[in-house]
Write an enzyme that holds these catalytic residues in place. Structure first.
Site, PDB file in Angstrom:
ATOM      1  N   ASP A  62       1.024  -0.836  -0.215  1.00 27.97           N
ATOM      2  CA  ASP A  62      -0.217   0.373   0.043  1.00 27.97           C
ATOM      3  C   ASP A  62       0.922   1.111   0.276  1.00 27.97           C
ATOM      4  O   ASP A  62       1.733   1.442   0.065  1.00 27.97           O
ATOM      5  CB  ASP A  62      -0.914   0.497   1.315  1.00 27.97           C
ATOM      6  CG  ASP A  62      -1.362   0.589   1.445  1.00 27.97           C
ATOM      7  OD1 ASP A  62      -2.453   1.343   0.228  1.00 27.97           O
ATOM      8  OD2 ASP A  62      -1.743   1.922   2.288  1.00 27.97           O
TER       9      ASP A  62
ATOM     10  N   ASP B 271      -0.149   5.096   1.380  1.00 30.32           N
ATOM     11  CA  ASP B 271      -0.098   6.070   2.244  1.00 30.32           C
ATOM     12  C   ASP B 271      -0.135   5.249   3.712  1.00 30.32           C
ATOM     13  O   ASP B 271      -1.130   4.921   3.942  1.00 30.32           O
ATOM     14  CB  ASP B 271      -1.411   6.542   2.401  1.00 30.32           C
ATOM     15  CG  ASP B 271      -1.714   7.240   0.148  1.00 30.32           C
ATOM     16  OD1 ASP B 271      -1.173   8.216   0.988  1.00 30.32           O
ATOM     17  OD2 ASP B 271      -2.347   7.078   0.111  1.00 30.32           O
TER      18      ASP B 271
END
Length: 454
Positions: free
Chosen positions: A16, A18
């Protein structure tokens, strides 16, 4: 299942973006997110202007794992069996007596739904990541404000909150300089974004050199992704990854079929026509895990390539990657820093004198333990005095050991380890602390003076 997990055994390593590869200065980003939502509610929807002011200690309300019962205006911290451990109406904490009177010692009415799919519905919202959390504080203050002015019993503010989120985070907002959030991050990236440590960049290259396929799967749109990656990784960020997928719309990326969520190519950050299949590495938008896995089979030459995915959201990353795709999952949990009471010297890249240089009012770092909500991992059942008998795991804690392979505070925590390092994984027959690296949260250790519970 074997007791240990090693990156050396994985063919594919996914990330991922963020709060995983790109970490934020949390006090500053929390304040920006809060302000961007509050500004919309006040200017566009006519809410009380008092929402725009924030006292330094207000962010103490932000705690991952809270569930908002939207119609009642109540925030709940749940035990692993679904009973309510702590609750607030708006920002105001309920007493043990009030909790017992309203919720008794029974499973919360929506627990079966929320725990089965780690989900969100029109009736409740699960707060599980740092982009969401400031919205929890804002919703709580909205409830306070409505109580003060209208004396409401059922609440109808949620549609306005959704509109505020959509206004600030919609796909075109970055390009259009719309809302408060994207223009501010664009203009002051150093204020909000932390550079990726050299140890992590070296580790990414090491993974690639060892023949691993590297993926980036983010729900951020391609233009924001580019800004983040250039700032935290450098202008050559694309060289770190074989496949980049933006606007992935997780958790739907894992749960939707190819027909429901096809991949799209990008031109100048505009999505193009849907692809029937994924044939080669590159940068794509939207998509689904099924077709991605087909491509990974081709790229590895294996019928069943082993994938591990790193993410910070139980709802968007960890649960769906495990549940739908049966991937190994590494949960990035910054609360493992906060639960120690102090942040280890090597966990922050900035010297102390630079901390909070953008804030006159020294906002508390959200991953420190909330005074109002207590430990993310453990708590006492309300109403009983004998603490020894009534300490229980939170539902959030239970999710970690159920759906994560291991949990770590940051990528930096493992970047210097050899790739064949053998982590002890979470499993049903091992201890509750087995999968935490480098060490379990203090609240889970036996014989601890349970300061986190008070």
């Amino acid at each position: 299942m074997q007791q240990h997990f090693s990156l050396a055994e994985c063919d594919v390593v996914g990330f991922d973006l963020d709060h995983t590869l790109c970490r934020y200065h949390l006090p500053q980003s929390a304040r920006l997110i809060y302000d961007s939502f509050a500004h919309y509610l006040v200017t566009e929807k006519g809410y009380d202007e008092d929402l725009l002011t924030l006292a330094p200690d207000n962010l103490d309300f932000c705690c991952k794992g809270l569930v908002l019962d939207i119609e009642e205006g109540n925030f709940l911290k749940l035990a692993e069996d679904g009973t309510v451990l702590r609750a607030s109406h708006g920002t105001k904490s309920m007493t043990s007596e009030e909790i017992l009177e309203i919720y008794r010692r029974k499973e919360w009415k929506h627990f079966n739904t929320v725990s089965g799919m780690v989900s969100r519905t029109a009736k409740y919202y699960l707060y599980d990541n740092y982009f969401d959390l400031p919205g929890a504080l804002l919703c709580a203050r909205v409830v306070d404000s409505l109580d003060q002015h209208d004396g409401q019993k059922k609440y109808d503010f949620w549609k306005d909150m959704v509109a505020a989120i959509q206004h600030n985070y919609k796909i075109s907002a970055f390009k259009e300089d719309c809302g408060m959030y994207f223009p501010e991050v664009k203009n002051h990236p150093d204020k909000y974004l932390r550079k990726c440590p050299e140890s992590v960049k070296k580790w990414l290259k090491q993974l690639k050199n060892a023949g691993k396929i590297l993926l980036l799967i983010t729900s951020s749109h391609s233009d924001y992704c580019r800004l983040l990656c250039e700032h935290v990784l450098g202008n050559d960020f694309e060289e770190y990854f074989d496949i980049l997928i933006t606007n992935a719309l997780k958790p739907g990326f894992f749960s939707h079929t190819p027909n429901q969520r096809p991949f799209r190519t990008l031109e100048n950050d505009e999505e193009q026509e849907a692809l029937l299949s994924l044939d080669k590495p590159g940068w794509y938008s939207q998509g689904n895990a099924t077709q991605l896995y087909d491509l990974l089979k081709k790229m590895t030459g294996k019928l069943d390539p082993k994938v591990v995915y790193f993410g910070d959201s139980m709802h968007s990353d960890i649960f769906p990657a495990r549940h739908y795709s049966n991937w190994e999952t590494v949960f990035i949990l910054e609360e493992l820093l906060g639960d120690k009471g102090t942040v280890p010297a090597n966990a922050e890249s900035e010297p102390l004198e630079k901390k909070g240089k953008y804030e006159g009012d020294q906002l508390q770092v959200p991953y420190f333990v909330s005074k109002q909500w207590g430990s993310f991992f453990m708590d006492r059942l309300p109403g009983l005095e004998n603490a020894e008998e009534t300490l229980v795991h939170t539902w959030s804690c239970k999710c970690i050991s159920t759906y994560s392979t291991i949990a770590i505070p940051s990528l930096e925590a493992i970047a210097d380890l050899p790739l064949d390092y053998r982590f002890t994984r979470f499993s049903s027959n091992s201890s509750a602390t087995a999968g935490y690296y480098p060490s379990p949260p203090r609240a889970l250790l036996p014989n601890e003076d349970s300061v986190m519970m008070k």
